[in-house]
Write a protein that holds these residues in place. Structure first.
Motif, mmCIF file in Angstrom:
data_model
loop_
_atom_site.group_PDB
_atom_site.id
_atom_site.type_symbol
_atom_site.label_atom_id
_atom_site.label_comp_id
_atom_site.label_asym_id
_atom_site.label_seq_id
_atom_site.Cartn_x
_atom_site.Cartn_y
_atom_site.Cartn_z
ATOM 1 N N LYS A 1 1.129 -1.119 0.054
ATOM 2 C CA LYS A 1 0.063 0.023 -0.557
ATOM 3 C C LYS A 1 1.098 1.595 -0.105
ATOM 4 N N GLY A 2 0.770 2.052 -0.737
ATOM 5 C CA GLY A 2 1.259 3.242 -0.818
ATOM 6 C C GLY A 2 2.684 3.500 -1.499
ATOM 7 N N LYS A 3 3.161 2.423 -2.590
ATOM 8 C CA LYS A 3 3.974 1.551 -2.403
ATOM 9 C C LYS A 3 4.484 2.107 -4.826
ATOM 10 N N LEU B 1 -2.814 -4.727 -7.321
ATOM 11 C CA LEU B 1 -2.126 -4.356 -6.743
ATOM 12 C C LEU B 1 -2.887 -2.975 -6.732
ATOM 13 N N VAL B 2 -4.099 -2.151 -8.163
ATOM 14 C CA VAL B 2 -4.527 -0.999 -7.515
ATOM 15 C C VAL B 2 -5.601 -1.011 -6.093
ATOM 16 N N GLU B 3 -6.289 -2.199 -5.827
ATOM 17 C CA GLU B 3 -7.110 -3.038 -5.150
ATOM 18 C C GLU B 3 -6.273 -2.865 -3.727
ATOM 19 N N LEU B 4 -5.002 -2.806 -3.691
ATOM 20 C CA LEU B 4 -4.550 -3.125 -2.498
ATOM 21 C C LEU B 4 -3.618 -0.751 -2.207
ATOM 22 N N GLY B 5 -4.001 -0.535 -3.065
ATOM 23 C CA GLY B 5 -3.522 0.831 -2.665
ATOM 24 C C GLY B 5 -2.108 1.005 -3.456
#
Length: 330
Positions: free
Chosen positions: A4-6, A25-29
């Motif tokens: 998240k945020g990476k 990955l988008v879902e994970l932020g």
């Protein structure tokens, strides 16, 4: 590692597995940059079919992994790189083996060198079960010998060894994930499962296939995408080669029977010589030992073959315009 945020780059993001991974990955932020192969049509592959909210959440860049300066420019500032871009069609590798060397070996070297230069925190390099060749013992663990039974598999063996060398020589934090036979929505009709399904749904009473006797370890694409995530998140995977498979073996012939039963249409199977690999090139048996990935990441497949096939069939029904059932595409 929490993604998240990476700042995360996905090469091959427009492809089959890459597109599913990008969505996840988008879902994970994650802050996702999606690399697609440059083309004059500005075609983004499967990314063009994404929900607009997802497209607006990613940065799409075009380039070619065979070109080092371009990869340096794209990788600069990234924290995690998922490297999936490759030539993957085995039949075409018989026709143009050098293209596979340039893309899969030289292209991978470019990615790894740029990641080294810019101190990327984690690199997940994509291998394939084809590097094992026909099983010498089963289930196949990561210590199984590698056998270059096609120019494609040989090129991926070369890429895997380059990744290994960058870990051992330069301490690059790279993990190699080795998916077995992934299937699901967005897979090319070149692959066996969508070939079967699309021919039946197109109304064929006779469907053309290659050999029915080889066995495969099929893994649903959503499970495979999750395996990529888990390998990236775990520090224990650095420097390791890790199988991602279901630990379930089934022949192509029995897979056909399952699909016919689910769709409920009576068809005849025709063995098409054009679809048969050269005798010594055919991989006759694949069956994954997934003990290592379970121990290192706690990943395990969630989808049964039947559940995955049902979802795949329903997706192909809705998207038959992507399939040319009358043409064998190498």
């Amino acid at each position: 590692m929490d993604l998240k945020g990476k700042k995360v780059l996905v090469t091959g993001s427009e492809g089959f597995i890459g597109s599913h991974l990008t969505e996840k990955l988008v879902e994970l932020g994650a802050d996702v940059t999606a690399l697609v192969q440059y083309n004059s049509f500005n075609n983004w592959g499967w990314i063009d079919t994404f929900d607009k909210n997802i497209i607006n959440s990613i940065k799409v860049v075009t380039g070619d992994i065979r070109e080092y300066d371009g990869m340096k420019r794209i990788i600069k500032g990234q924290e995690v790189v998922f490297h999936l871009a490759a030539l993957i069609a085995i039949p075409y590798s018989y026709l143009s083996p050098m293209a596979y060397i340039r893309t899969n070996v030289e292209g991978t070297t470019n990615i790894l060198e740029a990641c080294r230069e810019y101190d990327v925190q984690k690199v997940v390099h994509t291998s394939t079960s084809e590097t094992y060749g026909t099983a010498l013992y089963v289930p196949i663990d990561e210590n199984h010998p590698m056998q270059g039974q096609s120019p494609y598999s040989a090129s991926k063996i070369g890429a895997d060894k380059i990744a290994e060398s960058f870990y051992k020589s330069f301490n690059l934090p790279v993990a190699t994930i080795r998916p077995f036979n992934t299937y699901g929505p967005r897979q090319s009709a070149r692959a066996v499962i969508p070939t079967i399904i699309s021919q039946i749904l197109a109304g064929k009473t006779e469907i053309k296939l290659g050999s029915l006797t080889p066995t495969r370890d099929f893994n649903y694409v959503k499970d495979t995408a999750e395996a990529f995530i888990k390998v990236a998140e775990s520090d224990r995977t650095i420097g390791k080669v890790i199988n991602a498979g279901s630990n379930y073996e089934i022949s192509i012939g029995d897979t056909v029977k399952k699909i016919i039963e689910i769709i409920g249409k009576d068809v005849k199977i025709i063995c098409d010589d054009e679809r048969i690999r050269p005798e010594n090139s055919e991989v006759n048996r694949l069956w994954a030992d997934n003990t290592k990935i379970k121990e290192l990441t706690y990943w395990a497949p969630k989808y049964s073959l039947e559940d995955g096939l049902n979802e795949t069939i329903e997706w192909i029904k809705r998207n038959m315009e992507y399939f040319k059932a009358d043409i064998y595409n190498v």
